[in-house]
Design a protein around this motif. Structure first.
Motif, PDB file in Angstrom:
ATOM      1  N   PHE A  95      56.891 111.522 -35.547  1.00  0.00           N
ATOM      2  CA  PHE A  95      57.151 110.170 -35.083  1.00  0.00           C
ATOM      3  C   PHE A  95      58.437 109.641 -35.696  1.00  0.00           C
ATOM      4  CE2 PHE A  95      56.561 105.981 -33.710  1.00  0.00           C
ATOM      5  CZ  PHE A  95      56.855 105.144 -34.769  1.00  0.00           C
ATOM      6  N   THR A  96      58.618 109.892 -36.998  1.00  0.00           N
ATOM      7  CA  THR A  96      59.848 109.440 -37.647  1.00  0.00           C
ATOM      8  C   THR A  96      61.053 110.065 -36.986  1.00  0.00           C
ATOM      9  OG1 THR A  96      58.611 109.365 -39.705  1.00  0.00           O
ATOM     10  CG2 THR A  96      60.993 109.169 -39.858  1.00  0.00           C
ATOM     11  N   GLU A  97      60.967 111.365 -36.719  1.00  0.00           N
ATOM     12  CA  GLU A  97      62.097 112.038 -36.065  1.00  0.00           C
ATOM     13  C   GLU A  97      62.386 111.424 -34.724  1.00  0.00           C
ATOM     14  OE1 GLU A  97      61.674 116.568 -37.806  1.00  0.00           O
ATOM     15  OE2 GLU A  97      61.438 116.175 -35.669  1.00  0.00           O
ATOM     16  N   LYS A  98      61.321 111.150 -33.987  1.00  0.00           N
ATOM     17  CA  LYS A  98      61.522 110.612 -32.638  1.00  0.00           C
ATOM     18  C   LYS A  98      62.179 109.246 -32.717  1.00  0.00           C
ATOM     19  CE  LYS A  98      58.804 109.301 -28.675  1.00  0.00           C
ATOM     20  NZ  LYS A  98      57.591 109.324 -27.964  1.00  0.00           N
ATOM     21  N   THR A  99      61.699 108.410 -33.644  1.00  0.00           N
ATOM     22  CA  THR A  99      62.272 107.071 -33.749  1.00  0.00           C
ATOM     23  C   THR A  99      63.745 107.140 -34.122  1.00  0.00           C
ATOM     24  OG1 THR A  99      60.136 106.378 -34.572  1.00  0.00           O
ATOM     25  CG2 THR A  99      61.942 104.824 -34.781  1.00  0.00           C
ATOM     26  N   LEU A 100      64.050 107.964 -35.103  1.00  0.00           N
ATOM     27  CA  LEU A 100      65.448 108.077 -35.501  1.00  0.00           C
ATOM     28  C   LEU A 100      66.289 108.674 -34.384  1.00  0.00           C
ATOM     29  CD1 LEU A 100      65.235 109.256 -39.201  1.00  0.00           C
ATOM     30  CD2 LEU A 100      66.013 107.065 -38.327  1.00  0.00           C
ATOM     31  N   ALA A 101      65.683 109.572 -33.598  1.00  0.00           N
ATOM     32  CA  ALA A 101      66.438 110.230 -32.535  1.00  0.00           C
ATOM     33  C   ALA A 101      66.957 109.217 -31.539  1.00  0.00           C
ATOM     34  CB  ALA A 101      65.553 111.249 -31.820  1.00  0.00           C
ATOM     35  N   GLY A 102      66.241 108.120 -31.373  1.00  0.00           N
ATOM     36  CA  GLY A 102      66.696 107.110 -30.436  1.00  0.00           C
ATOM     37  C   GLY A 102      68.065 106.577 -30.787  1.00  0.00           C
ATOM     38  N   SER A 103      68.364 106.533 -32.086  1.00  0.00           N
ATOM     39  CA  SER A 103      69.671 106.030 -32.473  1.00  0.00           C
ATOM     40  C   SER A 103      70.652 107.140 -32.773  1.00  0.00           C
ATOM     41  CB  SER A 103      69.551 105.172 -33.736  1.00  0.00           C
ATOM     42  OG  SER A 103      68.639 104.160 -33.526  1.00  0.00           O
ATOM     43  N   LEU A 104      70.150 108.260 -33.246  1.00  0.00           N
ATOM     44  CA  LEU A 104      71.091 109.248 -33.774  1.00  0.00           C
ATOM     45  C   LEU A 104      71.066 110.567 -33.023  1.00  0.00           C
ATOM     46  CD1 LEU A 104      69.900 108.740 -37.418  1.00  0.00           C
ATOM     47  CD2 LEU A 104      71.778 107.567 -36.313  1.00  0.00           C
ATOM     48  N   ASN A 133      62.735 110.640 -26.530  1.00  0.00           N
ATOM     49  CA  ASN A 133      63.740 109.668 -26.944  1.00  0.00           C
ATOM     50  C   ASN A 133      65.140 110.255 -26.880  1.00  0.00           C
ATOM     51  OD1 ASN A 133      63.827 107.018 -27.477  1.00  0.00           O
ATOM     52  ND2 ASN A 133      63.152 107.139 -29.577  1.00  0.00           N
ATOM     53  N   ILE A 134      65.454 110.866 -25.758  1.00  0.00           N
ATOM     54  CA  ILE A 134      66.743 111.521 -25.581  1.00  0.00           C
ATOM     55  C   ILE A 134      67.808 110.470 -25.351  1.00  0.00           C
ATOM     56  CG2 ILE A 134      68.022 113.120 -24.110  1.00  0.00           C
ATOM     57  CD1 ILE A 134      65.996 114.634 -25.481  1.00  0.00           C
ATOM     58  N   THR A 135      69.015 110.719 -25.873  1.00  0.00           N
ATOM     59  CA  THR A 135      70.071 109.716 -25.754  1.00  0.00           C
ATOM     60  C   THR A 135      71.214 110.130 -24.851  1.00  0.00           C
ATOM     61  OG1 THR A 135      71.127 110.650 -27.689  1.00  0.00           O
ATOM     62  CG2 THR A 135      69.638 108.823 -28.047  1.00  0.00           C
ATOM     63  N   SER A 136      71.334 111.411 -24.512  1.00  0.00           N
ATOM     64  CA  SER A 136      72.473 111.836 -23.697  1.00  0.00           C
ATOM     65  C   SER A 136      72.203 113.238 -23.189  1.00  0.00           C
ATOM     66  CB  SER A 136      73.743 111.849 -24.542  1.00  0.00           C
ATOM     67  OG  SER A 136      73.611 112.854 -25.531  1.00  0.00           O
ATOM     68  N   ILE A 137      73.102 113.729 -22.354  1.00  0.00           N
ATOM     69  CA  ILE A 137      72.902 115.076 -21.814  1.00  0.00           C
ATOM     70  C   ILE A 137      73.038 116.112 -22.927  1.00  0.00           C
ATOM     71  CG2 ILE A 137      75.310 115.365 -21.099  1.00  0.00           C
ATOM     72  CD1 ILE A 137      74.228 116.953 -18.684  1.00  0.00           C
ATOM     73  N   ASP A 175      72.201 115.637 -25.981  1.00  0.00           N
ATOM     74  CA  ASP A 175      70.942 115.544 -26.691  1.00  0.00           C
ATOM     75  C   ASP A 175      69.852 116.323 -25.961  1.00  0.00           C
ATOM     76  OD1 ASP A 175      69.138 112.653 -28.009  1.00  0.00           O
ATOM     77  OD2 ASP A 175      69.263 114.743 -28.628  1.00  0.00           O
ATOM     78  N   PHE A 176      69.826 116.160 -24.649  1.00  0.00           N
ATOM     79  CA  PHE A 176      68.806 116.805 -23.839  1.00  0.00           C
ATOM     80  C   PHE A 176      68.895 118.312 -23.986  1.00  0.00           C
ATOM     81  CE2 PHE A 176      65.765 116.544 -20.445  1.00  0.00           C
ATOM     82  CZ  PHE A 176      65.889 117.753 -19.772  1.00  0.00           C
ATOM     83  N   ALA A 217      68.493 113.748 -31.317  1.00  0.00           N
ATOM     84  CA  ALA A 217      67.386 114.550 -31.844  1.00  0.00           C
ATOM     85  C   ALA A 217      67.848 115.492 -32.941  1.00  0.00           C
ATOM     86  CB  ALA A 217      66.741 115.338 -30.710  1.00  0.00           C
ATOM     87  N   ALA A 218      68.979 116.153 -32.725  1.00  0.00           N
ATOM     88  CA  ALA A 218      69.417 117.149 -33.709  1.00  0.00           C
ATOM     89  C   ALA A 218      69.683 116.489 -35.053  1.00  0.00           C
ATOM     90  CB  ALA A 218      70.659 117.865 -33.201  1.00  0.00           C
TER      91      ALA A 218
END
Lengths: 1080, 83
Positions: free
Chosen positions: A609-618, A98-102, A104-105, A620-621
């Motif tokens: 799973f919670t981390e992954k879901t939240l990572a989509g909006s915020l 659920n990466i959102t940007s470079i 984040d990656f 990963a870190a």
């Protein structure tokens, strides 16, 4: 020259059209039909790479320095060739995590490092400034050109007008608004903006069409084709021609510069934030990458075909290289083709707008997730957070664009468009080592990435950005000529004395040198931490990850957390609706027990799973930090699992140690059938292997209590001597009743109060109760293991192992139980047989005794003959007859029958006989005899509940006088031939043993010659035949009638024969006794 | 015919290795020394040599990428059939 209103109007209309396309695409996506999910759209969207730099700047460069403009596209084309391997891997990883940007990656790969994310974001924001500036410059300059260089007057009221603002400013404002509208309407949890992608695809088509149209116009309308243009220029200005069509002065310098630009463009196609966003985040299907691999280069090829003709044509027509950047616009305009010029403007505007929108949205995402969120995370989440977040994102967009504007104001006039763009390329290139190393090098670590990026950024800043400030005059300094503080060695454009390189090669060389050098050095020298190692697997080995999710957890929660707590956390950031949808999808048909919790082993997965879901909006870190702080607030930490096999990380299948334990357990269970040895050995094995302090086996006894049958380890009477009533309030009772293992990894958190006190007293830290049961059967007992020193002992694989051992134990217990039962049965049967044999023997002895008591031969008296026979039935009988000789002429005859067929009856008869023998000479009459006998036998008969019937006869042979008495016996038959019929002799008298004192009637009868008397017992008349008929007295009488003149012996034989014939195969039930007396 | 060539290519040569070869070739051919060969103002078919070389070369490289894409498709089909 077109009017401002027309141009502005068309532009706004165009944006509105794009917005409608975007809106339509978004609506369709919400409905579930994605219209952009096809390879054509994907490839077209990647063409956002072609900005106004392509549209205008290429022409400018082609007209001033020649063919090196092409490098920007050649490099990217070659990079496209790598996409099937490189890009696909990146896309796969990004979707999984659920990466959102470079940012984040990269930060995610290096252990979800927040610092790294922040650094990358800062580099991106500063690095993209020139690029945005060039777009703003392009828009404002071309706008000015097409509208005839008139300033824009804002008329507020009549007569009052503001000074015309800098044209770039308005462009910046409008672009900010457009970007927010396209990309920041609301927080999307996946950061995918289908509408944006659709708009970009349309925009790519528009700019291609516009450019091709102008190109065709110039090449074939203004001139007569390619050859014409070349020959014309060659003729007009040979030197310029040669300069432009070759690489200028021969030597390595140009080749170096060529290669640098080539190298930069290879990186930029993927490392620019907007490119990464479109290529990776917005990718909807990996298969599209395949097609994009050649379609995108084809697009770039097409859009570049006419660059050189337009450039040369512009030089030819305008007579110089000045303002070559804008030939695309000025050529049609100068020839009076206003609509074509408008189309060209629109194309350029479209190219610039597309770039700015996507870039600003991508960077503001990074801004939000990596610069803002780490601060916000420190605060408690409140209800208005979603609104705050979306507005911060919008602010980010504004910030990015206006930084670009500021740069434009400072540097804009100094540099040509393409040179500004190259500065940004060089900044983006700094991400390269960290990204590639992260994907392919296991040792690449966070410290390496951070130091590499910082060094690279600093060098870039010093060698490219600073010179641009100096050159533009904003920063008056002798830096470029003399170096800082006069140190020539450190001149920005000739760093460390590297002369002879152009500014780009210089910058790239040194920035890459320090970047890669620091990355390698730190990665090799410094170690990686746990989180990083976990991430490495997810990133580098993404294509090798198998589908099985079961992996041994290396961490466990020190305190259990419920699902609802996780859901509430998610709701705070992404809203209740999204949170509930997410958790419903996750649970599917997973297990939730009655209390809404999940099994302890599920918790780490739920946390991820919670981390992954939240990572989509915020990002990963940030999401990692949020979940961590949430858990620590609850008091639950991730503790490492006690690594009992030391191979937790190694394989997914069972470790060798576990297998060896199983093997040994099987071995000892099969070695002996003695259950107590098996249990003790098993417990000892468990204790030695796993260092338990106490291991107990309890089995269910007949009284439904679980009692200790075997134990190994510390003697803890409080536990050992407990007799457990299976009760749900205790852990052990719970395990027994539910037939599932129950375990507590840390007794500090136990909830059952009863058990808690006991455990605290005995200082037990962790324990488990495993039901001893075979598959699908109710439990036979409980295997309990206790540890005083270790917490976190019980992992799922370990519990599985213990359960399987308990299963084997159940088998052994079962076998043992069955065997004992069989043994008991066998012993019972044996005893029964013995008993039967004994009884049969006794009976046989008794029978022999009884038969021997009967007189062998009847007495011989004058003028009378006797015959007697007793045929005994199968069992010991009670019949008795006897003759007592009391003198020469006197004889007493007795026939008697004892009730019952038993040894007891026989003994009573023996007793009676003894009495008779003793009394026969003293007592007088028959009646008196019976009375005496009755009195003597009364007690014994009553005690044994037996009765005797007896018929007593006294016969005087001399006088032929018969006297008799009867004690309830069958009346004997008396036959007088002269009479020809039978009569019965009867006398009053009770059965012996009924009353103590009985008077027996005595009668006499005078016998004559030929008289026959038959004494018998009821065995004869009660003999049955097959049809159940009795023999009966009538038959007996008739036999007597026929056989009266025979000898007594023959009479007996005849009667017996008749009885035998009568009964046939029927077994005699009662003894048959006969006494026949005949008077001669 | 193209299909047969493609099948033969993907049969005889490992896709990944061929890819590496072409990639390196691409880098080399877009740089010195190949550039140097065409670095003359000579005209070929009336078009400057470097210009022609770059554009033709580019077009050919796009076609090579296209062939690769088709080969990947074929390989995936085979894998799909086999599994």
């Amino acid at each position: 020259m077109l009017s401002i209103q027309l141009v502005a109007g068309i532009s706004l209309l165009y944006i509105a059209l794009l917005f409608m396309v975007a809106y339509y695409a978004d609506k369709k996506q919400e409905q579930g039909h994605s219209i952009i999910s096809n390879p054509y759209i994907y490839s077209l969207s990647i063409a956002v790479y072609a900005t106004s730099w392509t549209f205008y700047g290429s022409v400018g460069r082609a007209a001033t320095t020649g063919l090196d403009f092409l490098l920007v596209y050649l490099g990217s084309s070659l990079t496209a060739f790598t996409w099937w391997f490189l890009l696909r891997k990146i896309v796969r990883i990004s979707k999984e995590n659920n990466i959102t940007s470079i940012a984040d990656f990269i930060s995610s790969r290096y252990g979800k490092s927040q610092w790294l994310g922040a650094i990358i974001t800062v580099i991106a924001m500063l690095g993209i400034m020139p690029y945005i500036a060039l777009q703003l410059k392009a828009i404002s300059t071309t706008f000015a050109i097409i509208t005839g260089n008139r300033g824009i007057h804002l008329i507020l009221k009549e007569g009052v007008s503001l000074a015309p603002p800098h044209p770039g400013f308005l462009a910046a404002i409008f672009l900010t608004i457009f970007s927010i509208v396209f990309g920041a309407r609301h927080l999307v949890s996946s950061e995918r903006h289908e509408g944006l992608v659709a708009a970009i695809a349309v925009e790519s088509i528009v700019k291609l069409v516009a450019f091709l149209t102008v190109g065709i116009f110039v090449t074939y309308y203004l001139f007569s084709g390619f050859e014409d243009i070349f020959s014309q220029l060659s003729a007009k200005d040979r030197i310029l021609y040669e300069h432009l069509t070759t690489l200028g002065t021969p030597g390595n310098i140009s080749y170096m510069s060529w290669f640098s630009m080539f190298f930069l463009s290879m990186g930029a196609i993927m490392l620019l934030p907007r490119q990464f966003h479109i290529l990776v985040i917005e990718n909807s299907n990996e298969e599209h990458i395949k097609d994009a691999m050649w379609r995108f280069p084809a697009y770039i090829f097409l859009i570049n075909i006419f660059v050189v003709p337009i450039a040369f044509g512009g030089v030819l027509i305008s007579g110089s290289c000045r303002d070559a950047d804008y030939f695309v616009l000025t050529l049609p305009l100068s020839k009076g083709h206003h609509w074509l010029a408008l189309l060209a403007f629109l194309g350029g505007f479209s190219a610039a707008a597309g770039m700015v929108i996507v870039e600003s949205v991508a960077i503001s995402t990074m801004f939000l997730n990596h610069l803002v969120m780490p601060i916000i995370v420190k605060l408690t989440p409140r209800a208005w957070f979603p609104i705050l977040l979306i507005n911060l994102k919008r602010f980010g967009i504004f910030l990015v664009i206006f930084l670009g504007y500021i740069y434009y104001r400072i540097v804009g006039e100094t540099y040509m468009l393409s040179n500004m763009g190259l500065i940004s390329f060089a900044a983006a290139a700094q991400f390269g080592p960290a990204l590639l190393g992260g994907l392919y090098w296991h040792r690449g670590n966070k410290s390496g990435a951070v130091t590499g990026l910082i060094f690279g950024f600093l060098i870039w800043f010093y060698t490219l950005l600073v010179p641009s400030f100096v050159k533009s005059g904003w920063w008056q300094s002798g830096l470029l000529e003399n170096g800082p503080f006069g140190i020539e060695f450190l001149k920005p454009t000739e760093l460390f004395g590297l002369t002879g390189f152009d500014i780009w090669s210089n910058s790239i060389f040194w920035s890459m040198f320090f970047n890669i050098g620091a990355y390698l050095a730190c990665s090799i020298i410094l170690p990686q931490d746990e989180v990083e190692k976990e991430q490495i697997g997810k990133f580098i080995d993404i294509f090798e990850i198998k589908k099985e999710e079961e992996s041994w957890e290396t961490k466990r929660f020190s305190k259990p957390v419920t699902i609802m707590q996780f859901v509430n956390l998610m709701a705070k950031f992404i809203g209740e609706n999204q949170a509930h949808i997410a958790i419903a999808e996750y649970l599917g048909d997973g297990e939730i027990d009655e209390r809404g919790g999940v099994s302890e082993f599920e918790l780490p997965r739920l946390k991820r799973f919670t981390e992954k879901t939240l990572a989509g909006s915020l990002g990963a870190a940030a999401s990692g930090a949020i979940v961590e702080s949430f858990l620590s607030d609850l008091g639950s930490k991730m503790e490492p699992v006690y690594d009992i096999f030391s191979t937790v990380r190694a394989e997914l299948s069972e470790s060798r140690e576990a297998l060896s334990v199983r093997l040994r357990a099987s071995g000892l269970m099969n070695r002996t059938i003695d259950l107590s040895i098996i249990m003790k050995d098993l417990l000892d094995l468990l204790r030695n292997e796993f260092k338990f302090d106490l291991a107990i086996i309890r089995l269910k006894q007949n009284n439904s209590l679980l009692t200790t049958v075997s134990y190994s380890g510390a003697e803890i009477p409080a536990i050992l001597e407990r007799e457990i009533v299976p009760d749900i309030n205790t852990c052990i009772g719970d395990a027994y009743l539910s037939n599932k293992p129950r375990f507590i990894n840390n007794t500090q958190h136990i909830t059952k109060m009863e058990s808690k006190e006991l455990l605290e007293r005995e200082r037990i830290r962790s324990f488990a109760h495993i039901p001893i049961a075979r598959e699908g059967e109710p439990p036979l007992g409980i295997l309990s293991v206790f540890s005083r020193s270790i917490i976190g002992l019980f992992t799922q694989p370990f519990i599985d192992l213990l359960s399987s051992l308990a299963g084997q134990l159940a088998q052994a217990v079962q076998i043992d139980t069955e065997m004992s039962a069989k043994e008991r049965e066998r012993q019972q049967k044996e005893r029964a047989l013995l008993e039967n044999a004994r009884v049969a023997k006794e009976m046989e002895i008794a029978r022999q005794i009884q038969l021997s008591l009967l007189p062998a031969v009847p007495p011989e008296l004058a003028r009378v003959k006797f015959a007697a026979r007793c045929v005994s039935a199968t069992q010991v009988g009670g019949d008795y007859y006897d003759f007592f000789r009391r003198g020469d002429d006197l004889v007493d005859i007795i026939i008697a029958d004892v009730s019952g067929h038993s040894v007891g009856a026989a003994f009573i008869m023996v007793e009676a006989r003894s009495f008779l023998r003793a009394k026969v000479h003293s007592t007088g009459s028959a009646g008196k005899m019976l009375a005496t006998l009755n009195e003597l036998l009364y007690e014994d008969l009553t005690k044994s509940e037996l009765f005797i019937t007896m018929f007593y006869v006294k016969y005087n042979a001399e006088r032929q006088l018969l006297s008799y008495a009867n004690a309830g016996h069958n009346r004997p038959f008396f036959y007088r031939p002269r009479d020809g019929h039978c009569s019965e002799l009867d006398a009053e008298g009770l059965i012996l043993g009924v009353k103590r004192e009985v008077i027996f009637e005595e009668k006499s009868i005078q016998m004559q010659r030929g008289d026959m008397l038959l004494l018998y017992t009821d065995g004869i008349i009660e003999a049955r035949n097959e049809s159940g008929d009795f023999f009966g007295s009538d038959r007996l009488i008739s036999i007597i009638g026929k056989a009266y003149n025979k000898e007594p012996e023959q009479v007996v034989e005849t009667i017996l024969m008749e009885v035998t014939n009568f009964t046939g195969s029927q077994v005699a039930e009662d003894d048959i006794s006969l006494v026949v007396m005949k008077v001669l | 015919m193209k299909h047969k060539i493609l099948t033969r290519i993907s049969c005889y040569l490992n896709l990944k290795e061929t890819w590496i070869i072409f990639f390196i070739l691409g880098i080399i051919m877009m740089n010195y020394p190949f550039i140097h060969i065409f670095d003359t103002p000579r005209l070929i078919f009336g078009i400057p040599a470097l210009f022609l070389y770059l554009f033709m070369g580019w077009m050919i490289s796009i076609y090579v990428i296209y062939l690769f894409v088709k080969a990947i498709d074929l390989a995936d089909e085979d894998k799909g059939e086999r599994s």
